[in-house]
Design a protein around this motif. Structure first.
Motif, PDB file in Angstrom:
ATOM      1  N   VAL A 201      10.632  -9.579 -11.070  1.00  0.00           N
ATOM      2  CA  VAL A 201      10.789 -11.047 -11.415  1.00  0.00           C
ATOM      3  C   VAL A 201      11.532 -11.504 -10.087  1.00  0.00           C
ATOM      4  O   VAL A 201      11.371 -12.727  -9.826  1.00  0.00           O
ATOM      5  N   VAL A 202      12.621 -10.984  -9.729  1.00  0.00           N
ATOM      6  CA  VAL A 202      13.338 -11.248  -8.710  1.00  0.00           C
ATOM      7  C   VAL A 202      12.650 -11.497  -7.375  1.00  0.00           C
ATOM      8  O   VAL A 202      12.431 -12.564  -6.736  1.00  0.00           O
ATOM      9  N   VAL A 203      11.450 -10.515  -7.110  1.00  0.00           N
ATOM     10  CA  VAL A 203      10.701 -10.800  -5.829  1.00  0.00           C
ATOM     11  C   VAL A 203       9.857 -11.953  -6.122  1.00  0.00           C
ATOM     12  O   VAL A 203       9.574 -12.682  -5.340  1.00  0.00           O
ATOM     13  N   GLY A 204       9.310 -12.181  -7.448  1.00  0.00           N
ATOM     14  CA  GLY A 204       8.344 -13.358  -7.808  1.00  0.00           C
ATOM     15  C   GLY A 204       9.154 -14.657  -7.254  1.00  0.00           C
ATOM     16  O   GLY A 204       8.539 -15.372  -6.931  1.00  0.00           O
ATOM     17  N   THR A 205      10.305 -14.735  -7.777  1.00  0.00           N
ATOM     18  CA  THR A 205      11.241 -15.871  -7.319  1.00  0.00           C
ATOM     19  C   THR A 205      11.441 -15.996  -6.091  1.00  0.00           C
ATOM     20  O   THR A 205      11.245 -17.239  -5.373  1.00  0.00           O
TER      21      THR A 205
ATOM     22  N   ARG B 134       0.927  -1.134   0.084  1.00  0.00           N
ATOM     23  CA  ARG B 134      -0.036  -0.008   0.081  1.00  0.00           C
ATOM     24  C   ARG B 134       0.749   1.165   0.019  1.00  0.00           C
ATOM     25  O   ARG B 134       0.137   2.423  -0.202  1.00  0.00           O
ATOM     26  N   TRP B 135       2.240   1.172   0.361  1.00  0.00           N
ATOM     27  CA  TRP B 135       3.002   2.172   0.332  1.00  0.00           C
ATOM     28  C   TRP B 135       4.036   2.264  -0.935  1.00  0.00           C
ATOM     29  O   TRP B 135       4.799   3.061  -1.116  1.00  0.00           O
ATOM     30  N   GLY B 136       3.727   0.836  -1.861  1.00  0.00           N
ATOM     31  CA  GLY B 136       4.618   0.881  -2.973  1.00  0.00           C
ATOM     32  C   GLY B 136       5.738  -0.058  -2.832  1.00  0.00           C
ATOM     33  O   GLY B 136       6.570  -0.139  -3.479  1.00  0.00           O
ATOM     34  N   GLY B 137       5.910  -0.624  -1.753  1.00  0.00           N
ATOM     35  CA  GLY B 137       7.024  -1.807  -1.317  1.00  0.00           C
ATOM     36  C   GLY B 137       6.409  -3.021  -1.796  1.00  0.00           C
ATOM     37  O   GLY B 137       5.580  -3.321  -2.513  1.00  0.00           O
ATOM     38  N   LYS B 138       7.398  -4.091  -1.619  1.00  0.00           N
ATOM     39  CA  LYS B 138       6.905  -5.236  -2.096  1.00  0.00           C
ATOM     40  C   LYS B 138       6.367  -6.280  -1.053  1.00  0.00           C
ATOM     41  O   LYS B 138       6.012  -7.250  -1.191  1.00  0.00           O
ATOM     42  N   GLY B 139       6.524  -5.859   0.261  1.00  0.00           N
ATOM     43  CA  GLY B 139       5.545  -6.673   1.388  1.00  0.00           C
ATOM     44  C   GLY B 139       6.168  -7.999   1.489  1.00  0.00           C
ATOM     45  O   GLY B 139       5.297  -8.873   2.145  1.00  0.00           O
ATOM     46  N   LEU B 140       7.712  -8.030   1.151  1.00  0.00           N
ATOM     47  CA  LEU B 140       8.236  -9.234   1.732  1.00  0.00           C
ATOM     48  C   LEU B 140       8.433  -9.441   3.345  1.00  0.00           C
ATOM     49  O   LEU B 140       8.474  -8.283   3.729  1.00  0.00           O
ATOM     50  N   PRO B 141       8.553 -10.697   3.769  1.00  0.00           N
ATOM     51  CA  PRO B 141       8.610 -10.981   5.496  1.00  0.00           C
ATOM     52  C   PRO B 141      10.071 -10.287   5.596  1.00  0.00           C
ATOM     53  O   PRO B 141      10.938 -10.173   4.795  1.00  0.00           O
ATOM     54  N   VAL B 142      10.209  -9.652   6.813  1.00  0.00           N
ATOM     55  CA  VAL B 142      11.468  -9.074   7.106  1.00  0.00           C
ATOM     56  C   VAL B 142      12.638 -10.106   7.234  1.00  0.00           C
ATOM     57  O   VAL B 142      12.569 -10.956   7.907  1.00  0.00           O
ATOM     58  N   PRO B 143      13.672  -9.716   6.498  1.00  0.00           N
ATOM     59  CA  PRO B 143      14.865 -10.744   6.731  1.00  0.00           C
ATOM     60  C   PRO B 143      15.981 -10.302   7.648  1.00  0.00           C
ATOM     61  O   PRO B 143      15.806  -9.222   8.027  1.00  0.00           O
TER      62      PRO B 143
ATOM     63  N   MET C 224       4.420 -18.074  -1.355  1.00  0.00           N
ATOM     64  CA  MET C 224       3.500 -16.998  -1.069  1.00  0.00           C
ATOM     65  C   MET C 224       3.151 -16.166  -2.361  1.00  0.00           C
ATOM     66  O   MET C 224       3.939 -16.500  -3.292  1.00  0.00           O
ATOM     67  N   LYS C 225       2.151 -15.414  -2.114  1.00  0.00           N
ATOM     68  CA  LYS C 225       1.597 -14.803  -3.548  1.00  0.00           C
ATOM     69  C   LYS C 225       1.987 -13.342  -3.327  1.00  0.00           C
ATOM     70  O   LYS C 225       1.851 -12.767  -2.166  1.00  0.00           O
ATOM     71  N   SER C 226       2.084 -12.532  -4.480  1.00  0.00           N
ATOM     72  CA  SER C 226       2.327 -10.996  -4.178  1.00  0.00           C
ATOM     73  C   SER C 226       1.216 -10.141  -3.914  1.00  0.00           C
ATOM     74  O   SER C 226       0.083 -10.637  -4.235  1.00  0.00           O
ATOM     75  N   LYS C 227       1.350  -9.402  -3.008  1.00  0.00           N
ATOM     76  CA  LYS C 227       0.534  -8.678  -2.410  1.00  0.00           C
ATOM     77  C   LYS C 227       0.137  -7.436  -3.258  1.00  0.00           C
ATOM     78  O   LYS C 227      -0.791  -6.636  -3.118  1.00  0.00           O
TER      79      LYS C 227
END
Length: 334
Positions: A291-295, A188-197, A302-305
């Motif tokens: 593409v990288v985030v999709g991988t 919602r802020w324009g990020g990728k929403g991945l879990p924090v690494p 997980m699916k992209s948000k």
């Protein structure tokens, strides 16, 4: 009289490029704050001058009677600072703590700028005289949470508490702190929403029976220990044994470094880790980054948000602008 530096001045000291001696020893504000001054003739300008501050000097005073308007000095009334919200830089100069500075600045920054600032606060690097150097973190999550508790109700506290949920601890360069912000901030802020690494996470590889000797190489951050070999991942999602390596210098890396990186990644893969690489070119292109985030998301199951956000591409472009334009040297200079 004493100088209590706050706002932009404190920001420059902690997050800028001053190369000053830094201390993380907080002090209570018992007697000295009563001596806080804002009049030029009362300030220890010789001590302040050694800090290399640019622009206005921002100082705190306990009441409006001490608030004097003079060229080059901005006074802020702070009637009751939270305990341990200042640290001493020299005999008569104090500066608002990194945690308090973050909370004070939060309401003036965009999501991307604040995310990078939080990551920098918790990072293992500093910018000193234009160079990236290894350093202990300015703060920790525990200390920041304590400051938030003491600052409850103050402007910026709620904003920082929200931002802290996406913070990545332990980045080792401004580029890593910025990449981390893009990856973890919500869609919602324009990020990728991945879990924090985990950033620069330590991984111990148990040697095989036919263990061979590996020479310690500080440049590649690896060493042999009795029970195995230590490796470090730029970003690690340990639950999935998933690593993202950021090649920020892909066009300048030596053949030797590329060979060492390739061998290290092969070793991690043999140990069951999935290693995904992110290059500067991929980072600079929205489609390639996706593409990288999709991988990564596929490996996590997980699916992209981002697809749920109607105007996501506009938000992503704006977040990129915020993240990559973040520069501690120019914050508050306009």
């Amino acid at each position: 009289m004493k100088a209590f530096l706050v706002d932009i001045s404190a920001f420059q000291i902690w997050f800028g490029d001053q190369g000053v001696i830094r201390t993380n020893n907080p002090i209570g504000l018992v007697g000295d704050y009563d001596l806080a001054a804002s009049r030029r003739t009362d300030l220890p300008l010789d001590q302040i001058g050694k800090l290399g501050l640019r622009g206005q000097i921002h100082v705190a005073v306990p009441n409006h009677a001490r608030r004097h308007h003079q060229a080059g000095i901005t006074a802020h009334v702070m009637s009751s600072p939270a305990p341990c919200s200042f640290v001493r830089l020299s005999k008569d100069v104090y500066v608002e703590s990194p945690e308090a500075t973050l909370i004070r600045m939060a309401s003036h920054l965009d999501h991307g700028e604040l995310a990078v600032m939080v990551n920098q606060l918790l990072s293992h690097y500093r910018i000193c005289n234009g160079a990236i150097v290894s350093a202990r973190p300015l703060s920790t999550e525990a200390r920041l949470l304590q400051q938030l508790k003491q600052s409850k109700g103050k402007r910026g506290a709620k904003i920082v508490r929200t931002a802290l949920a996406y913070a990545v601890v332990g980045t080792a360069s401004p580029a890593e702190a910025k990449v981390a912000a893009l990856l973890t901030l919500p869609a919602r802020w324009g990020g990728k929403g991945l879990p924090v690494p985990e950033a620069n996470a330590e991984i111990t590889l148990v040697p095989s029976t036919s263990r061979r000797c590996v020479t310690t190489d500080p440049a590649s951050a690896e060493m042999v220990i009795r029970n195995g070999t230590k490796r470090y991942a730029d970003y690690l999602w340990r639950a999935w044994k998933l690593i993202l390596e950021y090649d920020s210098d892909e066009f300048h890396a030596s053949r030797e470094k590329l060979g060492a990186d390739s061998a290290r990644r092969a070793e991690l893969q043999r140990a069951g880790y999935t290693v995904v690489t992110l290059t500067n070119r991929q980072l600079s292109n929205n489609e390639e980054l996706s593409v990288v985030v999709g991988t990564l998301l596929n490996k996590m199951g997980m699916k992209s948000k981002t697809a749920r956000i109607e105007n996501y591409h506009e938000l992503e472009r704006e977040l990129r602008r915020q993240v990559f334009s973040y520069d501690p040297r120019i914050i508050g200079m306009s």
